[in-house]
Design an enzyme around this catalytic site. Sequence first.
Site, mmCIF file in Angstrom:
data_model
loop_
_atom_site.group_PDB
_atom_site.id
_atom_site.type_symbol
_atom_site.label_atom_id
_atom_site.label_comp_id
_atom_site.label_asym_id
_atom_site.label_seq_id
_atom_site.Cartn_x
_atom_site.Cartn_y
_atom_site.Cartn_z
ATOM 1 N N LYS A 59 1.412 0.003 -8.330
ATOM 2 C CA LYS A 59 1.450 1.046 -6.172
ATOM 3 C C LYS A 59 -0.433 0.054 -5.817
ATOM 4 O O LYS A 59 -1.124 1.057 -6.508
ATOM 5 C CB LYS A 59 1.545 1.725 -5.753
ATOM 6 C CG LYS A 59 1.502 1.728 -4.498
ATOM 7 C CD LYS A 59 2.010 3.325 -3.913
ATOM 8 C CE LYS A 59 2.191 3.698 -2.035
ATOM 9 N NZ LYS A 59 2.898 4.654 -2.045
HETATM 10 C C1 5RP Z 1 -1.358 7.689 -1.855
HETATM 11 C C2 5RP Z 1 0.381 7.242 -1.716
HETATM 12 C C3 5RP Z 1 1.481 7.294 -0.288
HETATM 13 O O1 5RP Z 1 2.751 7.031 -0.372
HETATM 14 C C4 5RP Z 1 0.496 5.845 0.405
HETATM 15 O O2 5RP Z 1 -0.370 6.210 1.062
HETATM 16 C C5 5RP Z 1 2.268 5.949 1.508
HETATM 17 O O3 5RP Z 1 1.839 5.081 1.630
HETATM 18 P P1 5RP Z 1 0.939 4.528 3.635
HETATM 19 O O4 5RP Z 1 -0.527 4.197 3.025
HETATM 20 O O5 5RP Z 1 1.772 3.392 3.406
HETATM 21 O O6 5RP Z 1 1.147 5.405 4.397
HETATM 22 O O7 5RP Z 1 0.375 6.675 -2.434
HETATM 23 O O8 5RP Z 1 -1.945 7.254 -2.220
#
Ligand code: 5RP
Length: 293
Positions: free
Chosen positions: A206
């Site tokens: 991610k």
């Molecule tokens: C932080 C994460 C969170 O799950 C993520 O940031 C959440 O998603 P968004 O940024 O789209 O609100 O992995 O490192």
Amino acid sequence: MADAVGNKASKDYGVGVPPPDSGGFPIKGAGHLDWGMQHRLAQMFSPASGNTVMLAFDHGYIMGPTSGLERLDLVIPPLAPYVNVLMGTRGAFKTCVPPTVQKPICLRSTYDTSVLFEDMTVGGGIAIDMENAVAMDAVAVAVQTFIGSAGEARSLELLARTVDAGTKAGIPTLGVVAVGKDMARTEQFFLLATRMLAENGAHVVKSYYCDGFEHVTHACPVPIVIAGGKKLPESEALTMAYRAINEGARGVDMGRNIFQADDPNAMAQAVGKVVHEAFTDKRAYEFYLDVKS
Ligand code: 5RP
């Protein structure tokens, strides 16, 4: 030992050249995994599009009740039909998501320091072990990493140990690239961080979208899904998702840009149109406006 000084700049990312054959298995880099691991990955990524919409609602684990997530029990179950995977903490699932919501879950398996802590990039530790992740019927576990920050070494250790335990249990690991508040979100940073996580065993990574993202996706030997980051106007969030998919992302793991949208259910569906049905951002935004109540 390799070092950064005197390295030739990377330049040939083979954009347009498909990744190596995964032995008929449709997920990048996963051709040599065991059946159980492949079976779980196949629940995360749509067999039709090869992509995924993951709904991230793990913000409370460091931020408390974020706007839009004040009541997980009211917000998350209605969104579940529109996404492929729910991503959250053990406590959130156990208390606020009925097990009758038939949706694969990705469990955040590390804890971190709160937003009050002076340097969140020092990282944390294991929040749920693999035995308990199996008991929760997780299709994946997520490990936060802090490349370039104080917690780099510790988080890579947690990642590697999680991959080891997950390999025995047949559970893939999502490596999450965290970006400290003082760090630049550059192509160079994401090239480094995503590749490090994949080479240290993450099955899916991610990341955030950035300029030069096409290079990032091509240099990473496993699928990349993007976080949405801070709330953007809906049309801009759809443009970001559209660009990411067109530049090689295999999906999103998006939170605030869905659950903080004017109409979260419509936004989740619009993101799905981009991710799974090759909608342009413009068409997806029109769809969003049509569906929005
Ligand atoms: C932080 C994460 C969170 O799950 C993520 O940031 C959440 O998603 P968004 O940024 O789209 O609100 O992995 O490192």
